[in-house]
Enzyme design. Structure first.
Site, PDB file in Angstrom:
ATOM      1  N   ARG A  74       0.829  -1.201   0.000  1.00 42.92           N
ATOM      2  CA  ARG A  74       0.000   0.000   0.000  1.00 42.92           C
ATOM      3  C   ARG A  74       0.863   1.250   0.000  1.00 42.92           C
ATOM      4  NH1 ARG A  74      -0.178   4.587   2.736  1.00 42.92           N
ATOM      5  NH2 ARG A  74      -2.202   5.519   2.962  1.00 42.92           N
ATOM      6  N   HIS A  79       2.863   6.121  -2.303  1.00 40.71           N
ATOM      7  CA  HIS A  79       3.962   7.076  -2.226  1.00 40.71           C
ATOM      8  C   HIS A  79       4.957   6.983  -3.371  1.00 40.71           C
ATOM      9  CE1 HIS A  79       2.525   8.378   1.631  1.00 40.71           C
ATOM     10  NE2 HIS A  79       2.522   7.131   2.060  1.00 40.71           N
TER      11      HIS A  79
END
Length: 114
Positions: A74, A79
């Protein structure tokens, strides 16, 4: 426990969506379909976010599930979005998502959360 039940159900729903959306597709078809790639990434992000919010008691009792790896994916998807390696996402869909789906269903059954 209701909170954990909701999050585990969210995980199952996201994994079921991924399975349905990618069923019958090849890696090549997946990789050229930008919309599908990003939709799958979003669903995997939902899985990781839900896992990150599970109570420590649930994750400790079911330590065979790779909780940290799921949250790690995730984090990469959120990011490092310009650096996402899409063949790895495809491999995750093929190899890891179905196993995780079974594990989450087992967690729900073991916790009597269904």
């Amino acid at each position: 426990m209701r909170r954990d039940q909701q999050r585990l159900s969210d995980i199952l729903q996201a994994l079921d969506w991924i399975a349905k959306a990618t069923s019958g597709r090849t890696e090549s078809e997946f990789l050229v379909d930008e919309t599908l790639c990003y939709a799958v990434a979003q669903k995997l992000t939902i899985v990781g976010e839900a896992v990150a919010r599970l109570t420590p008691e649930i994750t400790a009792r079911h330590n065979r599930v790779p909780w940290r790896d799921i949250v790690g994916l995730r984090n990469i998807l959120v990011h490092e979005y310009f650096g996402v390696h899409w063949p790895l996402v495809w491999q995750t869909v093929l190899d890891h998502a179905p196993v995780l789906r079974l594990q989450i269903a087992e967690v729900l059954a073991a916790e009597s959360l269904e």
